[in-house]
Design a protein around this motif. Structure first.
Motif, mmCIF file in Angstrom:
data_model
loop_
_atom_site.group_PDB
_atom_site.id
_atom_site.type_symbol
_atom_site.label_atom_id
_atom_site.label_comp_id
_atom_site.label_asym_id
_atom_site.label_seq_id
_atom_site.Cartn_x
_atom_site.Cartn_y
_atom_site.Cartn_z
ATOM 1 N N MET A 1 0.754 -1.210 -0.007
ATOM 2 C CA MET A 1 0.150 -0.027 -0.148
ATOM 3 C C MET A 1 0.806 1.373 -0.186
ATOM 4 N N MET A 2 0.454 2.241 -0.888
ATOM 5 C CA MET A 2 1.297 3.460 -0.902
ATOM 6 C C MET A 2 1.430 4.098 0.382
ATOM 7 N N ASP A 3 2.483 4.663 0.887
ATOM 8 C CA ASP A 3 2.695 5.352 2.185
ATOM 9 C C ASP A 3 1.621 6.406 2.488
ATOM 10 N N SER A 4 1.138 6.976 1.620
ATOM 11 C CA SER A 4 0.196 8.208 1.533
ATOM 12 C C SER A 4 -1.032 7.706 2.126
ATOM 13 N N VAL A 5 -1.370 6.453 1.799
ATOM 14 C CA VAL A 5 -2.618 5.914 2.203
ATOM 15 C C VAL A 5 -2.978 4.898 3.047
ATOM 16 N N ARG A 6 -1.453 4.322 3.354
ATOM 17 C CA ARG A 6 -1.601 3.371 4.334
ATOM 18 C C ARG A 6 -2.320 3.683 5.762
ATOM 19 N N PRO A 7 -2.174 4.771 6.493
ATOM 20 C CA PRO A 7 -2.926 4.939 7.588
ATOM 21 C C PRO A 7 -4.457 4.904 7.453
ATOM 22 N N ARG A 8 -5.003 5.056 6.257
ATOM 23 C CA ARG A 8 -6.360 5.020 5.726
ATOM 24 C C ARG A 8 -6.888 3.676 5.867
ATOM 25 N N THR A 9 -6.174 2.775 5.145
ATOM 26 C CA THR A 9 -6.338 1.347 5.224
ATOM 27 C C THR A 9 -6.279 0.620 6.709
ATOM 28 N N GLU A 10 -5.584 1.049 7.299
ATOM 29 C CA GLU A 10 -5.182 0.418 8.803
ATOM 30 C C GLU A 10 -6.401 1.061 9.538
ATOM 31 N N GLU A 11 -7.016 1.969 9.367
ATOM 32 C CA GLU A 11 -8.158 2.621 10.243
ATOM 33 C C GLU A 11 -9.336 1.837 9.536
ATOM 34 N N LEU A 12 -9.582 1.686 8.166
ATOM 35 C CA LEU A 12 -10.676 0.779 7.667
ATOM 36 C C LEU A 12 -10.850 -0.501 8.090
ATOM 37 N N ILE A 13 -9.596 -1.218 8.260
ATOM 38 C CA ILE A 13 -9.504 -2.728 8.809
ATOM 39 C C ILE A 13 -9.982 -2.868 10.165
ATOM 40 N N ALA A 14 -9.346 -1.855 10.955
ATOM 41 C CA ALA A 14 -9.800 -1.589 12.636
ATOM 42 C C ALA A 14 -11.283 -1.398 12.723
ATOM 43 N N GLU A 15 -11.747 -0.508 12.033
ATOM 44 C CA GLU A 15 -13.257 0.093 12.250
ATOM 45 C C GLU A 15 -14.252 -0.733 11.328
ATOM 46 N N LYS A 16 -13.980 -1.251 10.235
ATOM 47 C CA LYS A 16 -15.229 -1.516 9.234
ATOM 48 C C LYS A 16 -15.024 -3.068 9.099
ATOM 49 N N LEU A 17 -13.874 -3.991 9.344
ATOM 50 C CA LEU A 17 -14.003 -5.185 9.139
ATOM 51 C C LEU A 17 -14.360 -6.157 10.384
ATOM 52 N N ASP A 18 -15.447 -6.891 10.045
ATOM 53 C CA ASP A 18 -16.253 -7.530 11.005
ATOM 54 C C ASP A 18 -15.566 -8.931 10.932
ATOM 55 N N LEU A 19 -14.507 -9.531 11.444
ATOM 56 C CA LEU A 19 -13.865 -10.769 11.158
ATOM 57 C C LEU A 19 -14.711 -12.009 11.807
ATOM 58 N N GLU A 20 -15.501 -12.133 12.681
ATOM 59 C CA GLU A 20 -16.332 -13.058 12.822
ATOM 60 C C GLU A 20 -17.331 -13.288 11.780
ATOM 61 N N ARG A 21 -17.869 -12.292 11.195
ATOM 62 C CA ARG A 21 -18.835 -12.194 10.144
ATOM 63 C C ARG A 21 -18.237 -12.903 8.999
ATOM 64 N N LEU A 22 -17.000 -12.342 8.761
ATOM 65 C CA LEU A 22 -16.257 -12.543 7.303
ATOM 66 C C LEU A 22 -15.729 -13.972 7.496
ATOM 67 N N LEU A 23 -15.190 -14.628 8.341
ATOM 68 C CA LEU A 23 -14.865 -15.953 8.595
ATOM 69 C C LEU A 23 -15.890 -17.114 8.513
ATOM 70 N N ALA A 24 -17.098 -16.466 9.115
ATOM 71 C CA ALA A 24 -18.327 -17.306 8.891
ATOM 72 C C ALA A 24 -18.846 -17.366 7.560
ATOM 73 N N ALA A 25 -18.830 -16.331 6.951
ATOM 74 C CA ALA A 25 -19.512 -16.180 5.707
ATOM 75 C C ALA A 25 -18.611 -16.919 4.590
ATOM 76 N N GLY A 26 -17.062 -16.831 4.781
ATOM 77 C CA GLY A 26 -16.271 -17.455 3.925
ATOM 78 C C GLY A 26 -16.002 -18.988 4.142
#
Length: 336
Positions: A1-26
């Motif tokens: 990930m480009m350095d200028s947007v890396r922090p944004r991706t970190e925030e999205l994974i922390a705030e928006k990614l529902d791991l329990e739901r994703l792993l169950a769905a997959g």
């Protein structure tokens, strides 16, 4: 990930990614990541490691009771990509399983509901093909004597835009089928702020200088006029409004972020000799494309040496263009 947007991706994974739901769905306990348009590294490996690290960190932070997930990363690119070089460069101490998936990302390349996160860095602006109208002598969009739409008449730009809409529409449809519900799609690629023309950027000026260099070689009889008329760069730099329209038309994604991001300051802003580095960078990224059409090393040297001279002659004008660095579009979507 480009350095200028890396922090944004970190925030999205922390705030928006529902791991329990994703792993169950997959199904199972494997978190699957796709790198779309991976090329041959090494940046692709840094991106993958960062994503895996952030997902693992979120898992540990949640203190989930189930076993920590394993990670599988799929490296995707066109069939002519050098996957052997890619895999020879794989970090030996990686904490994910790796696989190569050849094929155009404008269509399906993964099974239904098989991915948890897909991303693409510096690839989504490549078209699946040159718009056929721009090399058709009978079309109003025939791009005679030009290699791109940046300084061309409006019908040429319209043809490029139509091709991008078709390609990105196919890209989004494919990902909507491949991602599980709640899965995330992150795109980072060159784009333009709403209302800005490609000709108002330094990148547009540099492409024009390459064009002028090729024109000189045609006038000198080194290249045929048809060689120039039949060559166009298959890249398009969209505006945010274009991406918003396509996401809304797709209807399968929620838009988390869609904005223009200024890249970090680089040596390309220095002017003079620094500006001439644009030609070097362009050759490095597109050498195969130019060589396949115009010929070998000697012709490429003449094209890009000539372009460097044109850039130096126009350095003051280029430095005063509206946009000195080609901005990035950062697009983060979540599968409904």
């Amino acid at each position: 990930m480009m350095d200028s947007v890396r922090p944004r991706t970190e925030e999205l994974i922390a705030e928006k990614l529902d791991l329990e739901r994703l792993l169950a769905a997959g199904g199972g306990n494997t978190f699957r990541v796709a790198d779309l348009g991976c090329s041959i590294g090494p940046n692709t490996f840094h991106n993958v490691e960062h994503i895996v690290q952030q997902v693992r960190q979120k898992y540990n932070h949640m203190m989930m009771t189930s076993a920590a997930p394993e990670f599988q990363v799929f490296f995707n690119d066109q069939v002519n990509n050098d996957f052997n070089a890619l895999f020879r460069s794989l970090p030996p101490e990686r904490d994910y399983f790796a696989a190569g998936v050849p094929g155009s990302f404008h269509t399906r390349v993964f099974p239904n509901s098989s991915l948890h996160l897909a991303y693409s860095a510096s690839s989504a602006h490549w078209l699946s093909r040159v718009p056929p109208e721009v090399v058709d002598r009978g079309s109003p969009a025939w791009n005679r004597g030009m290699i791109h739409y940046g300084s061309a008449p409006k019908p040429v730009e319209d043809a490029y835009r139509a091709q991008f809409r078709k390609d990105m529409g196919g890209f989004l449809r494919a990902r909507s089928e491949e991602l599980v519900s709640g899965g995330m799609l992150v795109l980072v690629f060159p784009g333009l702020p709403d209302g800005m023309l490609h000709s108002e950027t330094q990148a547009g000026s540099v492409i024009y200088c390459v064009n002028l260099s090729i024109l000189d070689l045609v006038r000198q009889g080194v290249l045929e006029e048809d060689q120039l008329d039949n060559f166009n760069l298959p890249i398009y730099f969209p505006h945010p409004w274009e991406m918003r329209e396509l996401v809304e038309e797709n209807q399968c994604f929620s838009c988390i972020e869609l904005e223009v991001v200024s890249p970090e300051s680089t040596w390309l802003q220095q002017g003079g000799v620094g500006l001439r580095g644009w030609a070097v960078a362009m050759r490095a990224g597109m050498e195969e494309l130019f060589a396949r059409h115009f010929g070998g090393e000697e012709i490429l040297d003449r094209i890009f040496d000539g372009a460097s001279q044109k850039i130096a002659e126009r350095a003051e004008v280029i430095m005063n263009t509206k946009c000195k660095e080609l901005p990035l579009l950062y697009v983060a979507l979540q599968r409904k």
